[in-house]
Design an enzyme around this catalytic site. Structure first.
Site, PDB file in Angstrom:
ATOM      1  N   GLU A 119       1.108  -1.128   0.047  1.00 31.15           N
ATOM      2  CA  GLU A 119       0.100  -0.196   0.018  1.00 31.15           C
ATOM      3  C   GLU A 119       0.916   1.238   0.056  1.00 31.15           C
ATOM      4  O   GLU A 119       0.418   2.279   0.437  1.00 31.15           O
ATOM      5  CB  GLU A 119      -1.100   0.092   1.171  1.00 31.15           C
ATOM      6  CG  GLU A 119      -1.902  -1.304   1.315  1.00 31.15           C
ATOM      7  CD  GLU A 119      -3.063  -1.104   0.296  1.00 31.15           C
ATOM      8  OE1 GLU A 119      -2.995  -0.240  -0.257  1.00 31.15           O
ATOM      9  OE2 GLU A 119      -3.941  -2.013   0.386  1.00 31.15           O
ATOM     10  N   HIS A 144      -7.825  -3.871   9.486  1.00 32.87           N
ATOM     11  CA  HIS A 144      -8.684  -4.551   9.052  1.00 32.87           C
ATOM     12  C   HIS A 144      -9.692  -4.705  10.330  1.00 32.87           C
ATOM     13  O   HIS A 144      -9.783  -6.011  10.836  1.00 32.87           O
ATOM     14  CB  HIS A 144      -8.426  -5.796   8.463  1.00 32.87           C
ATOM     15  CG  HIS A 144      -7.275  -5.648   7.343  1.00 32.87           C
ATOM     16  ND1 HIS A 144      -6.743  -6.888   6.675  1.00 32.87           N
ATOM     17  CD2 HIS A 144      -7.166  -4.658   6.642  1.00 32.87           C
ATOM     18  CE1 HIS A 144      -6.202  -6.260   5.680  1.00 32.87           C
ATOM     19  NE2 HIS A 144      -6.193  -5.021   5.528  1.00 32.87           N
TER      20      HIS A 144
HETATM   21  P1  13P Z   1       1.205  -5.715   2.986  1.00 29.68           P
HETATM   22  O1  13P Z   1       1.579  -6.937   3.610  1.00 29.68           O
HETATM   23  O2  13P Z   1       1.673  -5.377   1.609  1.00 29.68           O
HETATM   24  O3  13P Z   1       1.435  -4.306   3.830  1.00 29.68           O
HETATM   25  O4  13P Z   1      -0.688  -5.425   2.682  1.00 29.68           O
HETATM   26  C1  13P Z   1      -1.134  -5.848   3.692  1.00 29.68           C
HETATM   27  C2  13P Z   1      -2.575  -5.365   3.501  1.00 29.68           C
HETATM   28  O5  13P Z   1      -3.287  -5.057   4.411  1.00 29.68           O
HETATM   29  C3  13P Z   1      -2.972  -4.673   2.057  1.00 29.68           C
HETATM   30  O6  13P Z   1      -4.004  -3.709   2.274  1.00 29.68           O
HETATM   31 ZN    ZN Z   2      -5.379  -3.821   3.922  1.00 32.59          ZN
END
Ligand code: 13P
Ligand code: ZN
Length: 267
Positions: A119, A144
């Site tokens: 991201e 999340h």
């Molecule tokens: P990364 O492991 O690349 O940080 O991705 C995790 C994520 O939540 C993507 O939205």
């Molecule tokens: Zn994510």
């Protein structure tokens, strides 16, 4: 090479704070596998010795030009790295990068060549936006949270300010500690420039943005404050869901009482 943590107290402090928050994200159940990412802008606080470190990996194009963070220094969670590991071994699960002097690419400068989060375009574009508008915000946290993401699956909640106002009305703290509410970015591919732009479009008005059916993204002075806003919103979401699971629609604090809070607490 000596660790950047030994030559730069500001980086050492920021990395310690990131590790603490990474642990909270895991404990909250918001960070399945590698879920979520954190970056901190160290550009004004990094020691000169850290600023001049040489790249330890070839430069990576950002995919756009970010004029306000030219030469900027950032700590970034690594892509595919776990929050629970970042909590214990931050420099094995994240790295420090420097943006090029033309603002088009970045190079990892410490401690190990850990590739930054997928991201990164959102994170760097957000930092660029914040610096450009003269904000003192230096931290971006994406995670999340189960309850908030679940609520984003109801199209009715995606109407502007509907969910933010509902969450404010669940407990006074949310109105007080998340005073700018909750913005909504429509679903976009993770890691995309579209997601970055949809997020920035919300940041004029909001400090926390829902990424529809994916997660939330929060900006603040430091990672602790960015975490606290998400935690407060999630608490409200849980109060709402708990009331619903007891079989009733929660009444919510009335608009008049919330207006009173806004006035008395100068929000
Ligand atoms: P990364 O492991 O690349 O940080 O991705 C995790 C994520 O939540 C993507 O939205
Ligand atoms: Zn994510």
């Amino acid at each position: 090479m000596d660790s950047i943590l030994n030559i730069c107290p500001a980086t050492a402090k920021a990395v310690n704070d990131v590790a603490e928050v990474a642990g909270y994200l895991w404990q909250k159940g918001w960070a399945e596998r590698n879920g979520g990412n954190i970056t901190v802008n160290l550009s004004d606080s990094a020691a000169d010795a850290a600023r001049t470190l040489q790249p330890i990996a070839p430069p990576t194009p950002i995919g756009r030009t970010l004029p306000h963070i030219k030469g900027g220094i950032f700590f970034c969670k690594g892509t595919n790295k776990r929050m629970r590991d970042l909590a214990r071994y931050p420099m094995d699960n994240g790295s420090v990068i420097r943006v090029s002097d033309d603002g088009t690419n970045y190079s990892i400068i410490a401690d190990k060549p850990v590739k930054p989060t997928s991201e990164i375009i959102s994170h760097l574009s957000i930092h660029n936006y914040l610096v450009g508008k003269g904000s003192n915000y230096r931290a971006v946290v994406h995670t999340h949270p189960i309850d908030l993401v679940a609520m984003s699956h109801n199209p009715a909640f995606l109407e502007k300010d509907l969910l933010g106002t509902l969450l404010w009305s669940m407990i006074p703290e949310t109105r007080a500690f998340c005073p700018r509410g909750l913005g909504i970015a429509p679903y976009a591919l993770p890691g995309s420039a579209e997601l970055a732009d949809a997020t920035i479009a919300q940041l004029d008005e909001y400090d926390v943005v829902m990424w529809e059916k994916h997660g939330v993204c929060s900006v603040s002075e430091n990672v602790g404050e960015a975490f606290d806003m998400i935690d407060t919103l999630s608490k409200s979401a849980q109060i709402y869901l708990t009331a619903k699971s007891m079989g009733f629609e929660p009444e919510g604090i009335s608009p008049e009482k919330m207006e009173e809070m806004k006035r008395v607490f100068n929000l």
